[in-house]
Every structure is written in C-alpha cells, then in structure tokens.
Design a protein around this motif. Structure first.
Motif, PDB file in Angstrom:
ATOM      1  N   GLY A  24      19.867  10.015  10.224  1.00  0.00           N
ATOM      2  CA  GLY A  24      18.576  10.348  10.819  1.00  0.00           C
ATOM      3  C   GLY A  24      17.893   9.168  11.464  1.00  0.00           C
ATOM      4  N   PHE A  25      18.577   8.510  12.398  1.00  0.00           N
ATOM      5  CA  PHE A  25      18.094   7.268  12.994  1.00  0.00           C
ATOM      6  C   PHE A  25      16.736   7.457  13.661  1.00  0.00           C
ATOM      7  CE2 PHE A  25      18.303   4.090  16.569  1.00  0.00           C
ATOM      8  CZ  PHE A  25      18.155   2.977  15.769  1.00  0.00           C
ATOM      9  N   ASP A  26      15.755   6.645  13.237  1.00  0.00           N
ATOM     10  CA  ASP A  26      14.396   6.655  13.792  1.00  0.00           C
ATOM     11  C   ASP A  26      13.681   7.997  13.606  1.00  0.00           C
ATOM     12  OD1 ASP A  26      14.516   4.043  14.521  1.00  0.00           O
ATOM     13  OD2 ASP A  26      14.432   4.366  16.686  1.00  0.00           O
ATOM     14  N   THR A  27      14.154   8.812  12.680  1.00  0.00           N
ATOM     15  CA  THR A  27      13.605  10.161  12.520  1.00  0.00           C
ATOM     16  C   THR A  27      13.280  10.504  11.068  1.00  0.00           C
ATOM     17  OG1 THR A  27      14.862  10.945  14.442  1.00  0.00           O
ATOM     18  CG2 THR A  27      14.065  12.610  12.906  1.00  0.00           C
ATOM     19  N   LEU A  28      14.208  10.216  10.161  1.00  0.00           N
ATOM     20  CA  LEU A  28      14.032  10.586   8.759  1.00  0.00           C
ATOM     21  C   LEU A  28      13.574   9.393   7.934  1.00  0.00           C
ATOM     22  CD1 LEU A  28      17.207  12.796   8.165  1.00  0.00           C
ATOM     23  CD2 LEU A  28      14.909  13.505   8.856  1.00  0.00           C
ATOM     24  N   GLY A  29      12.716   9.660   6.955  1.00  0.00           N
ATOM     25  CA  GLY A  29      12.254   8.613   6.054  1.00  0.00           C
ATOM     26  C   GLY A  29      11.953   9.184   4.688  1.00  0.00           C
ATOM     27  N   LEU A  30      12.048   8.342   3.674  1.00  0.00           N
ATOM     28  CA  LEU A  30      11.833   8.751   2.292  1.00  0.00           C
ATOM     29  C   LEU A  30      10.910   7.750   1.617  1.00  0.00           C
ATOM     30  CD1 LEU A  30      12.882  10.854   0.155  1.00  0.00           C
ATOM     31  CD2 LEU A  30      14.563   9.104  -0.514  1.00  0.00           C
ATOM     32  N   ALA A  31       9.865   8.259   0.945  1.00  0.00           N
ATOM     33  CA  ALA A  31       8.942   7.385   0.216  1.00  0.00           C
ATOM     34  C   ALA A  31       9.478   7.126  -1.184  1.00  0.00           C
ATOM     35  CB  ALA A  31       7.560   8.036   0.135  1.00  0.00           C
ATOM     36  N   LEU A  32       9.395   5.873  -1.614  1.00  0.00           N
ATOM     37  CA  LEU A  32       9.929   5.453  -2.913  1.00  0.00           C
ATOM     38  C   LEU A  32       8.814   4.881  -3.780  1.00  0.00           C
ATOM     39  CD1 LEU A  32      13.087   3.614  -1.530  1.00  0.00           C
ATOM     40  CD2 LEU A  32      13.004   5.924  -2.504  1.00  0.00           C
ATOM     41  N   ALA A  33       8.915   5.102  -5.087  1.00  0.00           N
ATOM     42  CA  ALA A  33       7.860   4.709  -6.024  1.00  0.00           C
ATOM     43  C   ALA A  33       7.921   3.220  -6.364  1.00  0.00           C
ATOM     44  CB  ALA A  33       7.933   5.560  -7.286  1.00  0.00           C
ATOM     45  N   VAL A  34       7.786   2.395  -5.329  1.00  0.00           N
ATOM     46  CA  VAL A  34       7.582   0.951  -5.440  1.00  0.00           C
ATOM     47  C   VAL A  34       6.354   0.677  -4.580  1.00  0.00           C
ATOM     48  CG1 VAL A  34       8.533  -1.344  -5.006  1.00  0.00           C
ATOM     49  CG2 VAL A  34      10.052   0.530  -5.698  1.00  0.00           C
ATOM     50  N   TYR A  35       5.355  -0.037  -5.118  1.00  0.00           N
ATOM     51  CA  TYR A  35       4.050  -0.018  -4.463  1.00  0.00           C
ATOM     52  C   TYR A  35       3.464  -1.407  -4.207  1.00  0.00           C
ATOM     53  CZ  TYR A  35       4.234   4.815  -6.076  1.00  0.00           C
ATOM     54  OH  TYR A  35       4.625   6.104  -6.321  1.00  0.00           O
ATOM     55  N   ASP A  36       2.716  -1.478  -3.092  1.00  0.00           N
ATOM     56  CA  ASP A  36       1.740  -2.545  -2.878  1.00  0.00           C
ATOM     57  C   ASP A  36       0.358  -1.965  -3.162  1.00  0.00           C
ATOM     58  OD1 ASP A  36       3.759  -4.235  -2.080  1.00  0.00           O
ATOM     59  OD2 ASP A  36       3.230  -4.209   0.051  1.00  0.00           O
ATOM     60  N   GLU A  37      -0.491  -2.758  -3.822  1.00  0.00           N
ATOM     61  CA  GLU A  37      -1.851  -2.329  -4.136  1.00  0.00           C
ATOM     62  C   GLU A  37      -2.834  -3.344  -3.561  1.00  0.00           C
ATOM     63  OE1 GLU A  37      -1.812  -2.050  -8.390  1.00  0.00           O
ATOM     64  OE2 GLU A  37      -1.009  -0.003  -8.359  1.00  0.00           O
ATOM     65  N   ILE A  38      -3.832  -2.833  -2.855  1.00  0.00           N
ATOM     66  CA  ILE A  38      -4.767  -3.707  -2.154  1.00  0.00           C
ATOM     67  C   ILE A  38      -6.192  -3.268  -2.432  1.00  0.00           C
ATOM     68  CG2 ILE A  38      -5.498  -4.579   0.110  1.00  0.00           C
ATOM     69  CD1 ILE A  38      -2.104  -3.034  -0.067  1.00  0.00           C
ATOM     70  N   ASP A  39      -7.047  -4.227  -2.769  1.00  0.00           N
ATOM     71  CA  ASP A  39      -8.484  -3.993  -2.896  1.00  0.00           C
ATOM     72  C   ASP A  39      -9.186  -4.682  -1.737  1.00  0.00           C
ATOM     73  OD1 ASP A  39      -8.377  -2.574  -5.335  1.00  0.00           O
ATOM     74  OD2 ASP A  39      -8.196  -4.449  -6.450  1.00  0.00           O
ATOM     75  N   ILE A  40     -10.096  -3.958  -1.095  1.00  0.00           N
ATOM     76  CA  ILE A  40     -10.809  -4.472   0.073  1.00  0.00           C
ATOM     77  C   ILE A  40     -12.302  -4.296  -0.117  1.00  0.00           C
ATOM     78  CG2 ILE A  40     -11.125  -4.269   2.584  1.00  0.00           C
ATOM     79  CD1 ILE A  40      -8.073  -2.654   1.152  1.00  0.00           C
ATOM     80  N   GLU A  41     -13.053  -5.310   0.237  1.00  0.00           N
ATOM     81  CA  GLU A  41     -14.509  -5.243   0.184  1.00  0.00           C
ATOM     82  C   GLU A  41     -15.080  -5.670   1.525  1.00  0.00           C
ATOM     83  OE1 GLU A  41     -18.320  -7.131  -2.271  1.00  0.00           O
ATOM     84  OE2 GLU A  41     -16.303  -7.909  -2.588  1.00  0.00           O
ATOM     85  N   ALA A  42     -16.032  -4.898   2.035  1.00  0.00           N
ATOM     86  CA  ALA A  42     -16.748  -5.286   3.246  1.00  0.00           C
ATOM     87  C   ALA A  42     -17.709  -6.413   2.906  1.00  0.00           C
ATOM     88  CB  ALA A  42     -17.507  -4.095   3.820  1.00  0.00           C
ATOM     89  N   ALA A  43     -17.531  -7.561   3.558  1.00  0.00           N
ATOM     90  CA  ALA A  43     -18.301  -8.766   3.253  1.00  0.00           C
ATOM     91  C   ALA A  43     -19.224  -9.098   4.424  1.00  0.00           C
ATOM     92  CB  ALA A  43     -17.335  -9.930   2.987  1.00  0.00           C
ATOM     93  N   PRO A  44     -20.110 -10.071   4.255  1.00  0.00           N
ATOM     94  CA  PRO A  44     -20.967 -10.496   5.373  1.00  0.00           C
ATOM     95  C   PRO A  44     -20.143 -10.973   6.568  1.00  0.00           C
ATOM     96  CG  PRO A  44     -21.798 -11.357   3.300  1.00  0.00           C
ATOM     97  CD  PRO A  44     -20.456 -10.758   2.994  1.00  0.00           C
ATOM     98  N   ASP A  45     -20.708 -10.873   7.744  1.00  0.00           N
ATOM     99  CA  ASP A  45     -20.030 -11.304   8.963  1.00  0.00           C
ATOM    100  C   ASP A  45     -19.524 -12.738   8.821  1.00  0.00           C
ATOM    101  OD1 ASP A  45     -20.631  -8.876  10.024  1.00  0.00           O
ATOM    102  OD2 ASP A  45     -22.257  -9.587  11.318  1.00  0.00           O
ATOM    103  N   GLY A  46     -18.328 -12.968   9.332  1.00  0.00           N
ATOM    104  CA  GLY A  46     -17.759 -14.308   9.325  1.00  0.00           C
ATOM    105  C   GLY A  46     -16.959 -14.641   8.084  1.00  0.00           C
ATOM    106  N   VAL A  47     -17.038 -13.794   7.034  1.00  0.00           N
ATOM    107  CA  VAL A  47     -16.296 -14.045   5.801  1.00  0.00           C
ATOM    108  C   VAL A  47     -14.908 -13.412   5.907  1.00  0.00           C
ATOM    109  CG1 VAL A  47     -16.158 -13.558   3.327  1.00  0.00           C
ATOM    110  CG2 VAL A  47     -18.354 -14.185   4.361  1.00  0.00           C
ATOM    111  N   LEU A  48     -13.874 -14.165   5.597  1.00  0.00           N
ATOM    112  CA  LEU A  48     -12.527 -13.622   5.455  1.00  0.00           C
ATOM    113  C   LEU A  48     -11.866 -14.349   4.298  1.00  0.00           C
ATOM    114  CD1 LEU A  48     -10.295 -11.749   6.301  1.00  0.00           C
ATOM    115  CD2 LEU A  48      -9.509 -13.462   7.945  1.00  0.00           C
ATOM    116  N   ASP A  49     -11.679 -13.636   3.208  1.00  0.00           N
ATOM    117  CA  ASP A  49     -11.147 -14.204   1.969  1.00  0.00           C
ATOM    118  C   ASP A  49      -9.973 -13.336   1.540  1.00  0.00           C
ATOM    119  OD1 ASP A  49     -10.669 -15.387  -0.450  1.00  0.00           O
ATOM    120  OD2 ASP A  49     -12.441 -14.563  -1.442  1.00  0.00           O
ATOM    121  N   VAL A  50      -8.750 -13.866   1.654  1.00  0.00           N
ATOM    122  CA  VAL A  50      -7.526 -13.102   1.378  1.00  0.00           C
ATOM    123  C   VAL A  50      -6.727 -13.804   0.290  1.00  0.00           C
ATOM    124  CG1 VAL A  50      -5.381 -12.197   2.348  1.00  0.00           C
ATOM    125  CG2 VAL A  50      -7.441 -12.320   3.776  1.00  0.00           C
ATOM    126  N   SER A  51      -6.274 -13.035  -0.694  1.00  0.00           N
ATOM    127  CA  SER A  51      -5.355 -13.572  -1.700  1.00  0.00           C
ATOM    128  C   SER A  51      -4.216 -12.590  -1.911  1.00  0.00           C
ATOM    129  CB  SER A  51      -6.073 -13.839  -3.025  1.00  0.00           C
ATOM    130  OG  SER A  51      -6.472 -12.635  -3.655  1.00  0.00           O
TER     131      SER A  51
END
Length: 317
Positions: A24-51
C-alpha cells in the motif's frame, strides 16, 4: 484575529505509525501504541521554552526549528489565530529516522495542539486537521493513522484535497516492530524509487493492496500473501541490506514482514502469539545487526488532546 488566552494549556498524545504495509505504497498506514506526549502552555509574547525527554533529547532543536513548535505556529496562522509565546514539554518514545512516523507524529502533535489552544473560539473539523497536517508533512499516509488511529486508507482527491478512511483491525492481528540502530532518511529512500514501474507490477500491487485490507480487517491468515510488494521495497533494499536480509528470512518462515515506512525498521504482522515469538527469535538470532523488539498493540484512538490541562499550574514551575 483569534487571540489565545495566556496560561491556556493542552496535553497531547500521538501514536507511532507504520506506512505502506508492504503493497500500500503512500496509501495505507497503521497506528501503533508507542507514544509521544507533549504539554503546551500559551505564554507571554516573545517566550519560547522547549524541553525534550526521551527520544531526541539533546539532539532536536529547542527553538522555532522544533517540529512541534513550527507546526503549532503554522496551524494557528492558517486558521487566523495569533501565535502566542509557548512553553512546551515533550516526552518522546517514537524512534527518529526509523520508519515509524516520528515526523508525522510531531506535525500531528502541533496541529492538534493548535486546535486545542483555540478550541474555545474555533473548532477544527477532522477534515481540516487532516488537510493541515498533510500539507505540512507533504503526504497523508502517516498523518492519517496518527490523527485517527487504526488502519487508514489515505488518498488525495482530484481537487488536491487529502482524505482518509479509518478501518478497525481484526483482533487476531498482532504487530511486531524490529528496530535497528541505524537510521534511514525518507528523502534518500524516496530517491531510490523509479519514475515508472512495469504495468504488471502495478497490477500486482493493486491486487495485494485490496487483499491486505481484507486480511487486516477479517482474514489474518492471508497476511503473508497480502503483504507482497513490487513497487518500492526491492528498489530500496540496497540502502538497507540488513533490513532486506532479515525480511527475507522472516518471510521464508511464513511471517508477514515488510519495511516499516521508509525503513529501516521492520513491521511483522502476525496472526498469533506463536508468530510473534518466532519473529522475536529470528531477530535475536540475526548476527548481522542488533534489533530492538517491540510488540505494540494497534492504537485505535489516534491523537488525543486534553484541554482540561488548561486549569493546571504553569509549566515554568
């Protein structure tokens, strides 16, 4: 112009994916139970803090070049929202550069995080989410299962609009993922594809792709024959010989092994616990490479967003 309230928070979880699944080239896909988890907060202008913790820690950029950050900003701007400052905490488990959809997952995380940030003012439809993610990724085969979970068929309409259909996977299907130490560039893998393929090969893959849907949805006993491919895997074999060699041994043993996405990881679609153990044993016995064996479930939820996290304390604490 949509204004994002400062202090608003969302939590996002996105699954790994395996695209192509053989024919299924470029057509089929399967989701797997391995995860990235991300928490995001809207901060004051000019702030960018990534870990970043886990996969990519100390490697991925911690500025606007971080793919989740750039995807959040692009999505907010696409739908008429002014991007605020951002605080972002990522806990990553999806391997990078190994054909398990890490870039697609990062893009989906950014798109659904942006949707969560402005959900009180503008609710995005599934079609809008898929279009936004597909345009950032360049194609929908990874972002569709990451967004919606399960087995997905992805296509682009004649008008150029991405679409997808989610299907449930038969309970008898048990994935095994074999992950090598080396990485593979998707761009390199795609460069090995020919401009055209023989008519007979195209017909071969059409039949196997149709059969694969039946095998995954209701007839797992057909998985070995259904995962045969003539469009892409053998063209890329020289760039990942250890992957090609192990896939050959697995298939000789009756196991439905394919290159996962662009590789070099291997996806084995098993129809029994015995097959899962056999796949692990063959990987362990491989003297040419070291393989991490992962036995994930099929993820059925896709990307999830916890908007209630907006009531929690600041990420800067």
């Amino acid at each position: 112009m949509i204004e994002i309230a400062r202090g608003r928070r969302v939590g996002v979880r996105v699954p790994a994916t395996s695209a192509n699944l053989g024919p299924g080239f470029d057509t089929l896909g399967l989701a797997l139970a391995v995860y990235d988890e991300i928490d995001i907060e809207a901060a004051p202008d000019g702030v960018l803090d990534v870990s970043v913790e886990g996969v990519g820690e100390g490697v991925v950029p911690l500025d606007e070049g971080h793919l989740v950050v750039s995807s959040i900003i692009a999505t907010l701007e696409r739908f008429g929202a002014r991007a605020p400052g951002l605080r972002l905490r990522a806990r990553n488990s999806i391997p990078h550069g190994r054909g398990l959809g890490s870039s697609g997952a990062a893009i989906v995380a950014g798109v659904v995080a942006a949707a969560g940030l402005m959900a009180d003012q503008r609710e995005l439809t599934p079609e809008e989410l898929l279009t936004a993610a597909s345009e950032l990724e360049g194609h929908p085969d990874n972002v569709a299962p990451c967004l919606f979970g399960g087995l997905t068929i992805a296509w682009v309409t004649l008008a150029g609009v991405p679409r997808s259909k989610q299907l449930l996977v038969d309970r008898g299907v048990s994935p095994v993922v074999l992950i090598p130490e080396e990485t593979m560039s998707t761009k390199l893998a795609r460069s090995l594809q020919p401009e055209s393929v023989p008519h007979a090969d195209a017909i071969f893959n059409v039949s196997r792709s149709a059969l694969l849907i039946a095998a995954l949805a209701q007839s797992p006993e057909l998985l070995l024959e259904a995962t045969e491919d003539r469009l892409h895997q053998h063209y890329r074999a020289a760039a990942m010989p250890q992957t090609a060699n192990l896939i050959g041994r697995l298939r000789d043993e009756g196991l439905a092994a394919v290159v996962s996405g662009a590789g070099p990881s291997i996806l084995v679609l098993c129809d029994s616990p015995v097959q899962r153990l056999r796949a692990a044993d063959l990987a362990a016995a491989d003297t040419g490479a070291s393989w991490e064996v992962v036995m994930p479930a099929v993820d059925v939820l896709g990307a999830t967003v916890d908007v209630s996290a907006a009531e929690m304390g600041s990420l800067s604490a």
